[in-house]
Design a protein around this motif. Structure first.
Motif, PDB file in Angstrom:
ATOM      1  N   ASN A 165      28.907 -37.532  14.010  1.00 45.33           N
ATOM      2  CA  ASN A 165      28.898 -37.300  12.444  1.00 45.33           C
ATOM      3  C   ASN A 165      27.495 -37.419  12.126  1.00 45.33           C
ATOM      4  OD1 ASN A 165      31.613 -36.487  12.643  1.00 45.33           O
ATOM      5  ND2 ASN A 165      32.171 -38.928  12.168  1.00 45.33           N
ATOM      6  N   ALA A 166      26.796 -38.285  12.515  1.00 43.17           N
ATOM      7  CA  ALA A 166      25.322 -38.743  12.116  1.00 43.17           C
ATOM      8  C   ALA A 166      24.438 -37.464  12.534  1.00 43.17           C
ATOM      9  CB  ALA A 166      24.872 -40.004  12.665  1.00 43.17           C
ATOM     10  N   GLN A 167      24.728 -36.775  13.727  1.00 45.21           N
ATOM     11  CA  GLN A 167      23.814 -35.840  14.035  1.00 45.21           C
ATOM     12  C   GLN A 167      24.422 -34.815  13.248  1.00 45.21           C
ATOM     13  OE1 GLN A 167      24.394 -34.845  18.079  1.00 45.21           O
ATOM     14  NE2 GLN A 167      23.003 -33.398  18.219  1.00 45.21           N
ATOM     15  N   ALA A 168      25.395 -34.430  12.825  1.00 41.29           N
ATOM     16  CA  ALA A 168      25.915 -33.156  11.953  1.00 41.29           C
ATOM     17  C   ALA A 168      25.018 -33.476  10.474  1.00 41.29           C
ATOM     18  CB  ALA A 168      27.394 -33.431  11.613  1.00 41.29           C
ATOM     19  N   ALA A 169      24.729 -34.762  10.003  1.00 38.93           N
ATOM     20  CA  ALA A 169      24.171 -35.077   8.876  1.00 38.93           C
ATOM     21  C   ALA A 169      22.770 -34.893   8.890  1.00 38.93           C
ATOM     22  CB  ALA A 169      24.429 -36.476   8.547  1.00 38.93           C
ATOM     23  N   GLY A 170      22.223 -34.571  10.367  1.00 39.73           N
ATOM     24  CA  GLY A 170      20.537 -34.317  10.573  1.00 39.73           C
ATOM     25  C   GLY A 170      19.967 -35.590  10.842  1.00 39.73           C
TER      26      GLY A 170
ATOM     27  N   ASP B 188      17.467 -26.302  -5.826  1.00 36.06           N
ATOM     28  CA  ASP B 188      16.057 -26.147  -5.805  1.00 36.06           C
ATOM     29  C   ASP B 188      15.116 -26.081  -4.510  1.00 36.06           C
ATOM     30  OD1 ASP B 188      15.822 -28.756  -4.771  1.00 36.06           O
ATOM     31  OD2 ASP B 188      15.622 -29.501  -6.922  1.00 36.06           O
ATOM     32  N   GLY B 189      16.094 -26.179  -3.610  1.00 38.50           N
ATOM     33  CA  GLY B 189      15.492 -26.083  -1.977  1.00 38.50           C
ATOM     34  C   GLY B 189      14.829 -27.495  -1.599  1.00 38.50           C
ATOM     35  N   SER B 190      15.261 -28.472  -2.077  1.00 45.08           N
ATOM     36  CA  SER B 190      14.854 -29.748  -1.546  1.00 45.08           C
ATOM     37  C   SER B 190      15.633 -30.085  -0.080  1.00 45.08           C
ATOM     38  CB  SER B 190      15.376 -30.888  -2.515  1.00 45.08           C
ATOM     39  OG  SER B 190      14.994 -30.851  -3.864  1.00 45.08           O
ATOM     40  N   GLY B 191      16.376 -29.253   0.148  1.00 50.13           N
ATOM     41  CA  GLY B 191      16.880 -29.466   1.657  1.00 50.13           C
ATOM     42  C   GLY B 191      18.162 -28.934   1.846  1.00 50.13           C
ATOM     43  N   SER B 192      18.731 -28.918   3.060  1.00 48.88           N
ATOM     44  CA  SER B 192      20.234 -28.557   3.235  1.00 48.88           C
ATOM     45  C   SER B 192      20.881 -29.223   4.038  1.00 48.88           C
ATOM     46  CB  SER B 192      20.033 -26.934   4.167  1.00 48.88           C
ATOM     47  OG  SER B 192      19.358 -27.168   5.367  1.00 48.88           O
ATOM     48  N   THR B 193      20.434 -30.529   4.587  1.00 52.00           N
ATOM     49  CA  THR B 193      21.142 -31.272   5.464  1.00 52.00           C
ATOM     50  C   THR B 193      21.456 -32.713   4.501  1.00 52.00           C
ATOM     51  OG1 THR B 193      19.243 -32.588   6.406  1.00 52.00           O
ATOM     52  CG2 THR B 193      20.129 -30.168   7.594  1.00 52.00           C
ATOM     53  N   ALA B 194      22.098 -33.636   4.952  1.00 51.69           N
ATOM     54  CA  ALA B 194      22.421 -34.842   4.362  1.00 51.69           C
ATOM     55  C   ALA B 194      21.001 -35.837   4.450  1.00 51.69           C
ATOM     56  CB  ALA B 194      23.445 -35.584   4.966  1.00 51.69           C
ATOM     57  N   VAL B 195      20.382 -35.710   5.575  1.00 54.80           N
ATOM     58  CA  VAL B 195      19.236 -36.339   5.575  1.00 54.80           C
ATOM     59  C   VAL B 195      17.858 -35.768   4.756  1.00 54.80           C
ATOM     60  CG1 VAL B 195      17.328 -36.747   7.230  1.00 54.80           C
ATOM     61  CG2 VAL B 195      19.489 -37.075   7.987  1.00 54.80           C
ATOM     62  N   GLU B 196      17.951 -34.485   4.693  1.00 51.29           N
ATOM     63  CA  GLU B 196      17.054 -33.979   3.787  1.00 51.29           C
ATOM     64  C   GLU B 196      17.296 -34.373   2.311  1.00 51.29           C
ATOM     65  OE1 GLU B 196      15.966 -30.273   6.712  1.00 51.29           O
ATOM     66  OE2 GLU B 196      17.200 -30.078   4.883  1.00 51.29           O
TER      67      GLU B 196
ATOM     68  N   GLN C 121      15.179 -37.423  -0.373  1.00 50.10           N
ATOM     69  CA  GLN C 121      14.449 -37.108  -1.893  1.00 50.10           C
ATOM     70  C   GLN C 121      15.040 -38.282  -2.819  1.00 50.10           C
ATOM     71  OE1 GLN C 121      12.323 -34.577  -2.553  1.00 50.10           O
ATOM     72  NE2 GLN C 121      12.601 -34.015  -0.180  1.00 50.10           N
ATOM     73  N   ARG C 122      16.412 -38.823  -2.507  1.00 52.96           N
ATOM     74  CA  ARG C 122      16.777 -39.792  -3.242  1.00 52.96           C
ATOM     75  C   ARG C 122      16.214 -41.140  -2.998  1.00 52.96           C
ATOM     76  NH1 ARG C 122      22.791 -40.492  -2.458  1.00 52.96           N
ATOM     77  NH2 ARG C 122      22.541 -41.800  -3.874  1.00 52.96           N
TER      78      ARG C 122
ATOM     79  N   ILE D 151      24.730 -41.800   4.510  1.00 50.40           N
ATOM     80  CA  ILE D 151      26.299 -41.825   4.551  1.00 50.40           C
ATOM     81  C   ILE D 151      26.819 -41.323   3.294  1.00 50.40           C
ATOM     82  CG2 ILE D 151      28.135 -43.201   4.952  1.00 50.40           C
ATOM     83  CD1 ILE D 151      26.506 -44.986   6.683  1.00 50.40           C
ATOM     84  N   GLU D 152      26.203 -41.799   2.282  1.00 52.13           N
ATOM     85  CA  GLU D 152      26.809 -41.356   0.922  1.00 52.13           C
ATOM     86  C   GLU D 152      26.507 -40.042   0.548  1.00 52.13           C
ATOM     87  OE1 GLU D 152      26.967 -43.953  -2.980  1.00 52.13           O
ATOM     88  OE2 GLU D 152      24.974 -42.791  -2.887  1.00 52.13           O
ATOM     89  N   THR D 153      25.446 -39.486   0.923  1.00 47.27           N
ATOM     90  CA  THR D 153      25.076 -38.087   0.788  1.00 47.27           C
ATOM     91  C   THR D 153      25.711 -37.140   1.633  1.00 47.27           C
ATOM     92  OG1 THR D 153      22.862 -38.606   0.064  1.00 47.27           O
ATOM     93  CG2 THR D 153      23.081 -36.417   0.673  1.00 47.27           C
ATOM     94  N   ALA D 154      26.288 -37.483   2.787  1.00 44.87           N
ATOM     95  CA  ALA D 154      26.830 -36.779   3.517  1.00 44.87           C
ATOM     96  C   ALA D 154      28.355 -36.499   3.221  1.00 44.87           C
ATOM     97  CB  ALA D 154      26.941 -37.306   5.076  1.00 44.87           C
ATOM     98  N   SER D 155      28.831 -37.783   2.565  1.00 36.39           N
ATOM     99  CA  SER D 155      29.975 -37.566   2.035  1.00 36.39           C
ATOM    100  C   SER D 155      29.980 -36.655   0.747  1.00 36.39           C
ATOM    101  CB  SER D 155      30.645 -39.308   1.559  1.00 36.39           C
ATOM    102  OG  SER D 155      31.659 -39.022   0.891  1.00 36.39           O
TER     103      SER D 155
END
Length: 329
Positions: free
Chosen positions: A119-124, A275-283, A287-288, A299-303
């Motif tokens: 799951n963490a890998q899927a988040a980037g 706005d193109g800041s990213g496409s994965t949870a990590v990216e 920014q946050r 974790i919160e962003t992935a959710s």
């Protein structure tokens, strides 16, 4: 409730006990209900310093740890169960905890590690950070199950039930999202409806939506948090005893504040994709983050991304490296 219990409640006092933690707001609170059978809601942070702080704070109110007759847990985070064993060793109280914790603590650590890695890998999450995320999850499970040993719990509490805790009749209120097993406790004290809220309805911030970490079910954290807020909004509460802020009487406003905070989280997540800041949870979490803890924000962003995906606001696909990438639908 019998007449004797009602008389006991008429003179009940609640004392806030504080332990230091290393993250904002740099303290965590437990609550001593000063009544015929002293009750402690939550048990502070782990470690010797917290043990001394808890012991000293109780002493300022004329008690010792040995005087505690009932110990009630809101949720199994380290800063709320850190001194459970110290209280048990000193007082041998009746211990109450959310029933679903028992099943969570029976989780196979190796299986948890495999699940968190995927799951963490899927988040980037990649490289050493991925290994660290797996290790943190496994060690958290082992640590928390030691801090709150299942065999020490006398009463496993269900959701939405009434339970007698000493002279108090307490209603359990399931409030997941921040943590999947989280229970608040509603009671009548001195003519007031009071809520021992753990990490819900705080005064100054919304707790991060960690829910189950990166275990399976992390995708439900935001939806579950909204459900918890709906549950709280239906309650009649006069005073709130929170896990990190001073007690307050602004219950409705604080519940609404958390709802608006979740709304902003979803809006900003969608805007980051636009706005193109990213496409994965990590990216997007990067920014946050600012000076905040990146691990929990991922974790919160992935959710949040999974929630928006489920609502059809976003679409997603998993690339050849097992990373899930999102775009606005």
């Amino acid at each position: 409730m019998n007449e004797q219990a009602e008389q006991m409640q008429e003179s009940t006092t609640v004392h806030r006990l504080e332990c230091s933690v290393d993250w904002p707001p740099e303290n965590v609170a437990a609550y001593l209900v000063d009544c015929a059978e002293p009750i402690l809601f939550d048990a502070g942070m782990a470690g010797e310093t917290a043990r001394e702080e808890l012991t000293d704070d109780i002493a300022t109110h004329g008690y010792e740890l040995a005087d505690i007759e009932h110990l009630v847990v809101t949720h199994p985070h380290t800063d709320h169960i850190g001194q459970v064993q110290a209280v048990i060793d000193a007082a041998d109280p009746e211990v109450y905890a959310p029933a679903s914790i028992r099943r969570r603590f029976e989780r196979d650590p190796e299986d948890l590690g495999d699940t968190v890695r995927a799951n963490a890998q899927a988040a980037g999450v990649q490289g050493e950070s991925l290994d660290d995320a797996v290790e943190m999850s496994v060690e958290s499970l082992k640590r928390d199950s030691r801090l709150l040993p299942s065999e020490a719990v006398d009463h496993w509490l269900g959701r939405g039930e009434a339970v007698e805790i000493g002279p108090l009749t307490v209603e359990t209120v399931h409030t997941p999202g921040h943590q999947a097993d989280h229970l608040c406790y509603l009671a009548d004290l001195d003519g007031e409806r009071v809520l021992f809220s753990g990490d819900m309805a705080l005064g100054t911030f919304r707790p991060v939506a960690m829910h189950v970490g990166f275990d399976d079910g992390y995708e439900d954290a935001i939806g579950q948090f909204y459900t918890a807020l709906d549950t709280l909004a239906d309650l009649d509460v006069d005073r709130v005893f929170t896990g990190h802020d001073d007690p307050h009487t602004e219950f409705e406003a604080r519940v609404q504040h958390d709802r608006e905070s979740l709304d902003r989280l979803l809006d900003r997540t969608r805007e980051a994709l636009e706005d193109g800041s990213g496409s994965t949870a990590v990216e997007i979490a990067f920014q946050r983050s600012g000076d905040r803890n990146m691990e929990y924000l991922v974790i919160e962003t992935a959710s949040a991304l999974a929630h928006l995906d489920g609502e059809g606001v976003l679409t997603s696909e998993t690339d050849d490296h097992g990373v899930r990438r999102y775009e606005v639908a």
